[in-house]
Design a protein around this motif. Structure first.
Motif, PDB file in Angstrom:
ATOM      1  N   GLU A  13       2.985 -20.074 -23.831  1.00  0.00           N
ATOM      2  CA  GLU A  13       2.603 -19.841 -25.138  1.00  0.00           C
ATOM      3  C   GLU A  13       1.418 -18.597 -24.931  1.00  0.00           C
ATOM      4  O   GLU A  13       0.776 -18.954 -24.145  1.00  0.00           O
ATOM      5  N   PRO A  44       8.746 -14.475 -24.388  1.00  0.00           N
ATOM      6  CA  PRO A  44       8.644 -14.152 -25.724  1.00  0.00           C
ATOM      7  C   PRO A  44       9.270 -15.007 -26.658  1.00  0.00           C
ATOM      8  O   PRO A  44      10.311 -15.606 -26.346  1.00  0.00           O
ATOM      9  N   ALA A  45       8.517 -15.349 -27.753  1.00  0.00           N
ATOM     10  CA  ALA A  45       8.967 -16.220 -29.039  1.00  0.00           C
ATOM     11  C   ALA A  45      10.221 -15.517 -29.632  1.00  0.00           C
ATOM     12  O   ALA A  45      10.222 -14.287 -29.621  1.00  0.00           O
ATOM     13  N   ALA A  46      11.286 -16.075 -30.154  1.00  0.00           N
ATOM     14  CA  ALA A  46      12.132 -15.478 -30.829  1.00  0.00           C
ATOM     15  C   ALA A  46      11.810 -14.721 -32.030  1.00  0.00           C
ATOM     16  O   ALA A  46      10.992 -15.336 -32.911  1.00  0.00           O
ATOM     17  N   ARG A  47      11.842 -13.360 -32.050  1.00  0.00           N
ATOM     18  CA  ARG A  47      11.358 -12.626 -33.156  1.00  0.00           C
ATOM     19  C   ARG A  47      12.040 -11.241 -33.064  1.00  0.00           C
ATOM     20  O   ARG A  47      12.772 -10.985 -32.119  1.00  0.00           O
ATOM     21  N   ASP A  48      11.983 -10.432 -34.241  1.00  0.00           N
ATOM     22  CA  ASP A  48      12.884  -9.339 -34.278  1.00  0.00           C
ATOM     23  C   ASP A  48      11.791  -8.212 -33.653  1.00  0.00           C
ATOM     24  O   ASP A  48      10.524  -8.511 -33.877  1.00  0.00           O
ATOM     25  N   ARG A  49      12.182  -7.471 -32.941  1.00  0.00           N
ATOM     26  CA  ARG A  49      11.423  -6.164 -32.413  1.00  0.00           C
ATOM     27  C   ARG A  49      11.604  -5.044 -32.901  1.00  0.00           C
ATOM     28  O   ARG A  49      13.068  -4.897 -33.125  1.00  0.00           O
ATOM     29  N   ARG A  68      15.623  -2.036 -36.080  1.00  0.00           N
ATOM     30  CA  ARG A  68      15.571  -3.371 -35.169  1.00  0.00           C
ATOM     31  C   ARG A  68      15.971  -3.044 -33.751  1.00  0.00           C
ATOM     32  O   ARG A  68      17.055  -2.427 -33.716  1.00  0.00           O
ATOM     33  N   ASP A  98       6.968 -11.347 -21.849  1.00  0.00           N
ATOM     34  CA  ASP A  98       5.884 -10.373 -22.440  1.00  0.00           C
ATOM     35  C   ASP A  98       4.644 -10.574 -21.766  1.00  0.00           C
ATOM     36  O   ASP A  98       4.625 -11.507 -21.010  1.00  0.00           O
TER      37      ASP A  98
END
Length: 99
Positions: A13, A44-49, A68, A98
């Motif tokens: 992390e 990368p953590a699951a997230r919207d970019r 998005r 990342d």
């Protein structure tokens, strides 16, 4: 000794004081110049970019519209970074991290 040009610490992390590298050719060159002892990578953590569409308005103002990024968008960004690095005779960085 390894011959992996992108060898660095892989973390589970991102640390609290993490500074995310810019996702473009310049950002990749900065990582390369910093060297393996000064960089790390993390899945990368699951997230919207998001990206932004910026429109210049009459009178000098701007209108910003976020959107998005899709997986295809992210792949295209990585492709562009790889081309930029290739022009500097640097191998592509591993994808899916990342930095």
């Amino acid at each position: 000794m390894t011959h992996d040009p992108w060898e660095c610490t892989e973390l589970s992390e991102a640390p609290q004081d993490w500074i995310l590298a810019t996702e473009n050719g310049w950002g990749a060159l900065v990582l390369r110049a910093a060297g393996p002892g000064n960089i790390a990578r993390v899945r990368p953590a699951a997230r919207d970019r998001f990206g932004s569409i910026v429109r210049r308005l009459p009178g000098g103002g701007e209108q910003r519209q976020p959107f998005r990024l899709t997986e295809a968008d992210m792949s295209s960004i990585d492709d562009d970074i790889d081309v930029y690095l290739a022009e500097a005779d640097i191998p592509p960085r591993p994808r899916g991290f990342d930095w």
